[in-house]
Write a protein that holds these residues in place. Structure first.
Motif, short mmCIF file in Angstrom:
data_model
loop_
_atom_site.label_atom_id
_atom_site.label_comp_id
_atom_site.label_asym_id
_atom_site.label_seq_id
_atom_site.Cartn_x
_atom_site.Cartn_y
_atom_site.Cartn_z
N MET A 170 0.83 -1.18 0.00
CA MET A 170 0.00 0.00 0.00
C MET A 170 0.88 1.26 0.00
N MET A 171 1.86 1.27 0.84
CA MET A 171 2.72 2.45 0.90
C MET A 171 3.61 2.57 -0.33
N LEU A 172 3.93 1.44 -0.95
CA LEU A 172 4.73 1.47 -2.18
C LEU A 172 3.97 2.19 -3.28
N VAL A 173 2.69 1.93 -3.40
CA VAL A 173 1.87 2.62 -4.40
C VAL A 173 1.86 4.11 -4.13
N PHE A 174 1.73 4.48 -2.87
CA PHE A 174 1.70 5.89 -2.50
C PHE A 174 3.03 6.57 -2.79
N VAL A 175 4.13 5.93 -2.44
CA VAL A 175 5.46 6.52 -2.65
C VAL A 175 5.76 6.65 -4.14
N LEU A 176 5.42 5.63 -4.93
CA LEU A 176 5.67 5.71 -6.37
C LEU A 176 4.80 6.79 -7.02
N GLY A 177 3.55 6.89 -6.59
CA GLY A 177 2.68 7.95 -7.11
C GLY A 177 3.17 9.33 -6.72
N LEU A 178 3.64 9.47 -5.50
CA LEU A 178 4.17 10.75 -5.04
C LEU A 178 5.42 11.13 -5.83
N THR A 179 6.29 10.16 -6.09
CA THR A 179 7.50 10.42 -6.85
C THR A 179 7.17 10.86 -8.27
N SER A 180 6.22 10.20 -8.88
CA SER A 180 5.81 10.57 -10.23
C SER A 180 5.17 11.96 -10.25
N ALA A 181 4.35 12.24 -9.25
CA ALA A 181 3.70 13.55 -9.19
C ALA A 181 4.70 14.68 -8.98
N VAL A 182 5.72 14.44 -8.17
CA VAL A 182 6.76 15.46 -7.95
C VAL A 182 7.52 15.71 -9.25
N GLY A 183 7.81 14.66 -9.99
CA GLY A 183 8.49 14.83 -11.28
C GLY A 183 7.67 15.65 -12.25
N LYS A 184 6.37 15.41 -12.31
CA LYS A 184 5.51 16.19 -13.20
C LYS A 184 5.37 17.63 -12.72
N ALA A 185 5.33 17.83 -11.42
CA ALA A 185 5.21 19.18 -10.87
C ALA A 185 6.47 20.00 -11.15
N ARG A 186 7.62 19.36 -11.12
CA ARG A 186 8.86 20.07 -11.43
C ARG A 186 8.91 20.53 -12.88
N LYS A 187 8.22 19.80 -13.75
CA LYS A 187 8.14 20.20 -15.15
C LYS A 187 7.07 21.27 -15.38
N GLY A 188 6.30 21.58 -14.35
CA GLY A 188 5.25 22.58 -14.47
C GLY A 188 3.91 22.00 -14.90
N GLN A 189 3.78 20.70 -14.90
CA GLN A 189 2.54 20.04 -15.31
C GLN A 189 1.70 19.77 -14.07
N TRP A 190 1.07 20.81 -13.55
CA TRP A 190 0.38 20.70 -12.27
C TRP A 190 -0.86 19.84 -12.34
N TRP A 191 -1.64 19.93 -13.42
CA TRP A 191 -2.84 19.12 -13.53
C TRP A 191 -2.47 17.65 -13.67
#
Length: 81
Positions: free
Chosen positions: A1-22
């Motif tokens: 369960m936490m692995l899914v959360f951590v992987l999703g968070l990592t992916s979201a941070v990568g997209k946010a750094r590119k400016g892709q907030w949505w």
């Protein structure tokens, strides 16, 4: 369960750094929703956590729709130039 959360968070941070907030919201919110639903229990031990998780998942799908719409609109604007 936490692995899914951590992987999703990592992916979201990568997209946010590119400016892709949505797109970041579209990745993070469903992952958060699944974790909240599992904490509440799929057996509905705590119905409010289950429905909160469903709300997060629905908000994530809405963010995905807005991200796709924004990309399509920007693509049309660039093609028209």
């Amino acid at each position: 369960m936490m692995l899914v959360f951590v992987l999703g968070l990592t992916s979201a941070v990568g997209k946010a750094r590119k400016g892709q907030w949505w797109a970041a919201g579209a990745v993070f919110l469903p992952c958060l929703g699944v974790v909240v639903m599992l904490l509440g229990g799929v057996e509905r031990r705590n119905a409010s956590l289950f429905w909160l998780g469903c709300l997060f998942v629905a908000a994530g799908f809405g963010a995905e729709a807005l991200a796709c719409r924004r990309i399509r609109t920007l693509g049309r604007a660039q093609a028209g130039q």
